[in-house]
Design a protein around this motif. Structure first.
Motif, PDB file in Angstrom:
ATOM      1  N   HIS A   1       3.669  -1.786  -3.249  1.00 16.30           N
ATOM      2  CA  HIS A   1       3.703  -2.014  -1.796  1.00 16.30           C
ATOM      3  C   HIS A   1       4.861  -1.188  -1.247  1.00 16.30           C
ATOM      4  O   HIS A   1       5.562  -0.517  -2.005  1.00 16.30           O
ATOM      5  CB  HIS A   1       3.927  -3.496  -1.493  1.00 16.30           C
ATOM      6  CG  HIS A   1       2.879  -4.399  -2.066  1.00 16.30           C
ATOM      7  ND1 HIS A   1       1.721  -4.708  -1.411  1.00 16.30           N
ATOM      8  CD2 HIS A   1       2.809  -5.053  -3.258  1.00 16.30           C
ATOM      9  CE1 HIS A   1       0.984  -5.517  -2.160  1.00 16.30           C
ATOM     10  NE2 HIS A   1       1.625  -5.735  -3.293  1.00 16.30           N
TER      11      HIS A   1
ATOM     12  N   CYS B   1       3.706  -3.557   5.481  1.00 19.61           N
ATOM     13  CA  CYS B   1       3.582  -2.854   4.208  1.00 19.61           C
ATOM     14  C   CYS B   1       3.144  -1.429   4.550  1.00 19.61           C
ATOM     15  O   CYS B   1       2.248  -1.220   5.346  1.00 19.61           O
ATOM     16  CB  CYS B   1       2.556  -3.526   3.311  1.00 19.61           C
ATOM     17  SG  CYS B   1       2.311  -2.642   1.766  1.00 19.61           S
TER      18      CYS B   1
ATOM     19  N   GLU C   1       2.245   0.917   2.197  1.00 27.12           N
ATOM     20  CA  GLU C   1       1.581   1.562   1.066  1.00 27.12           C
ATOM     21  C   GLU C   1       0.231   0.882   0.900  1.00 27.12           C
ATOM     22  O   GLU C   1       0.184  -0.321   0.672  1.00 27.12           O
ATOM     23  CB  GLU C   1       2.438   1.373  -0.197  1.00 27.12           C
ATOM     24  CG  GLU C   1       1.880   2.010  -1.442  1.00 27.12           C
ATOM     25  CD  GLU C   1       2.010   3.521  -1.413  1.00 27.12           C
ATOM     26  OE1 GLU C   1       3.114   4.021  -1.195  1.00 27.12           O
ATOM     27  OE2 GLU C   1       0.980   4.185  -1.587  1.00 27.12           O
TER      28      GLU C   1
ATOM     29  N   CYS D   1      -2.471  -1.012  -0.263  1.00 22.05           N
ATOM     30  CA  CYS D   1      -2.366  -1.815  -1.476  1.00 22.05           C
ATOM     31  C   CYS D   1      -3.574  -2.713  -1.676  1.00 22.05           C
ATOM     32  O   CYS D   1      -3.558  -3.604  -2.514  1.00 22.05           O
ATOM     33  CB  CYS D   1      -1.097  -2.662  -1.404  1.00 22.05           C
ATOM     34  SG  CYS D   1      -1.048  -3.715   0.057  1.00 22.05           S
TER      35      CYS D   1
ATOM     36  N   HIS E   1      -4.302  -4.978   3.222  1.00 21.50           N
ATOM     37  CA  HIS E   1      -3.043  -4.234   3.405  1.00 21.50           C
ATOM     38  C   HIS E   1      -2.577  -4.223   4.868  1.00 21.50           C
ATOM     39  O   HIS E   1      -1.404  -4.437   5.164  1.00 21.50           O
ATOM     40  CB  HIS E   1      -3.226  -2.808   2.888  1.00 21.50           C
ATOM     41  CG  HIS E   1      -2.294  -1.808   3.473  1.00 21.50           C
ATOM     42  ND1 HIS E   1      -0.957  -1.770   3.140  1.00 21.50           N
ATOM     43  CD2 HIS E   1      -2.480  -0.827   4.389  1.00 21.50           C
ATOM     44  CE1 HIS E   1      -0.382  -0.798   3.818  1.00 21.50           C
ATOM     45  NE2 HIS E   1      -1.273  -0.220   4.588  1.00 21.50           N
TER      46      HIS E   1
ATOM     47  N   MET F   1      -0.682  -7.230   6.138  1.00 16.08           N
ATOM     48  CA  MET F   1       0.514  -7.621   5.382  1.00 16.08           C
ATOM     49  C   MET F   1       1.727  -7.436   6.298  1.00 16.08           C
ATOM     50  O   MET F   1       2.585  -6.593   6.073  1.00 16.08           O
ATOM     51  CB  MET F   1       0.599  -6.710   4.152  1.00 16.08           C
ATOM     52  CG  MET F   1       1.374  -7.310   3.016  1.00 16.08           C
ATOM     53  SD  MET F   1       1.184  -6.332   1.540  1.00 16.08           S
ATOM     54  CE  MET F   1       2.764  -6.665   0.791  1.00 16.08           C
TER      55      MET F   1
HETATM   56 CU    CU Z   1       1.127  -3.963   0.450  1.00 19.88          CU
END
Ligand code: CU
Length: 287
Positions: free
Chosen positions: A211, A252, A254, A256, A260, A263
Motif C-alpha cells: 500500500h 492509499c 498504491e 492494492c 483501493h 481506502m
Molecule cells: Cu492500499
C-alpha cells in the motif's frame, strides 16, 4: 504542389473510404460522450483533493515543516527550469531573427565545430545545472527522510486490504487503536488525531500487499511494504506538525485491490489542550 496533391486526394476518395469516414464520425460521438462522462467522474472523485493555488506552485497547503521544505524545492526547481527555458527561447528567437540564411549569400556561416572553448562551455553549463539540481534534491531528501528517534508522538500505521489501523503511543501510553473500513468519503474513514507543533514518527507495516501512505497535505507519501522488519530502512519516517489545525484527507496511493479507491482516512490536527483531552478519552482500558 501541396494544394494540388490535397485536391487530388480529395477527389479520389472511394465510396468505401467515405463510408468509413462517416462511421468514424458516428463512432466519435459516443467516444466524446464517454470522455465527457469520464472527465465528470474524475472531477467528482477528486473532491478530497486540497485546494491548490499558484502562490504555492499549485501544491496543497503543507502542514509539516518537511512539507515546507518540499514546497521550496518544488518552487525553486520550477523557477530555475523556467529561467532556463526563457534563456533558451530568447536565444532561439534571436538566432531565428538575426542569423537566418540570407537568399543573396547562400554560403555556409562560420562553423564552430572543434572550437575548444565553446565545447567546454557547452559541457560545463549543463553539468553545473544538473549538479545544482542534484545538490538541492539530495539535501532536501535527506532532511525529509531524517528520523530523529526522539518523537513526541509515535504512530503505528497498519495498512491492510482495504483500510488502516492507527495505534498511537504518546507519553508512554498506548491509545486505543483506530481501525477503519472502506469508505467513499475521507471524513468517514479512520481518523488519526495529532497535536500541532510536535514531532510525530510513523512506523508503516502491511500484512498483505503493498500500500502507500499518503496525506497530500504532508506533501509526502511512503510505500507500505509487507515483510519489512521493525528496524528495516523505509518503515519509519518523521514529520513535525505546523500550527495548522484542521481535518486533512489521506489515502492509499498504491493500487492494492478492488477497494483501493475506498481506502481513505483523515488526519485531524488539534491544539495541544484538545489533544490532551483526546488522549484522556482514548487511554481507557488500553495498558
Ligand atoms: Cu492500499
Amino acid at each position: 504542389m501541396t494544394l494540388g496533391l490535397h485536391l487530388w486526394g480529395r477527389r479520389s476518395v472511394s465510396p468505401t473510404r467515405r463510408s468509413t469516414r462517416r462511421s468514424l464520425a458516428r463512432r466519435g460521438v459516443p467516444r466524446a460522450a464517454a470522455l465527457a462522462l469520464l472527465l465528470a467522474t474524475v472531477t467528482a472523485c477528486a473532491n478530497d483533493v486540497p485546494k491548490a493555488d499558484w502562490s504555492r506552485g499549485l501544491l496543497p497547503t503543507s502542514i509539516t515543516t518537511q512539507g515546507d521544505t518540499i514546497t521550496n524545492l518544488w518552487n525553486g526547481a520550477w523557477i530555475a527550469a523556467l529561467a532556463t527555458g526563457v534563456v533558451v527561447i530568447v536565444l532561439i528567437v534571436w538566432a531565428c531573427i538575426f542569423h537566418t540564411r540570407r537568399r543573396a549569400k547562400a554560403e555556409l556561416p562560420p562553423q564552430v565545430r572543434y572550437n575548444l572553448p565553446i565545447e567546454i562551455f557547452y559541457t560545463l553549463v549543463p553539468l553545473v545545472m544538473v549538479s545544482v539540481f542534484f545538490f538541492f534534491t539530495a539535501r532536501d531528501t535527506r532532511e525529509v527522510d531524517a528520523v530523529s528517534g526522539k518523537p513526541d508522538v509515535q504512530v503505528k500505521v497498519e495498512a491492510f486490504q482495504w483500510s488502516w489501523r492507527f495505534t498511537t503511543v504518546v507519553g508512554g501510553k498506548t491509545l486505543k487503536p483506530v481501525t477503519g473500513t472502506p469508505v467513499s468519503d475521507y471524513h468517514q474513514g479512520p481518523q488519526l488525531v495529532l497535536p500541532v507543533n510536535k514531532r510525530v514518527e510513523f512506523d508503516l507495516s502491511s500484512p498483505d500487499v503493498i500500500h502507500s501512505f499518503w496525506v497530500p497535505a504532508f506533501l509526502f507519501k511512503r510505500d507500505v511494504i509487507p515483510g519489512l522488519l521493525e528496524n528495516d530502512k523505509g518503515r519509519k519516517f518523521e514529520i513535525t506538525t505546523l500550527n495548522k489545525p484542521g481535518v486533512y484527507a489521506g489515502r492509499c496511493a498504491e493500487l492494492c485491490g478492488v477497494d483501493h479507491s475506498r481506502m481513505l482516512f483523515n488526519v485531524k490536527l488539534v491544539p495541544q489542550a484538545e489533544y490532551d483531552q483526546y488522549i484522556a478519552t482514548q487511554t481507557g482500558s488500553a495498558q
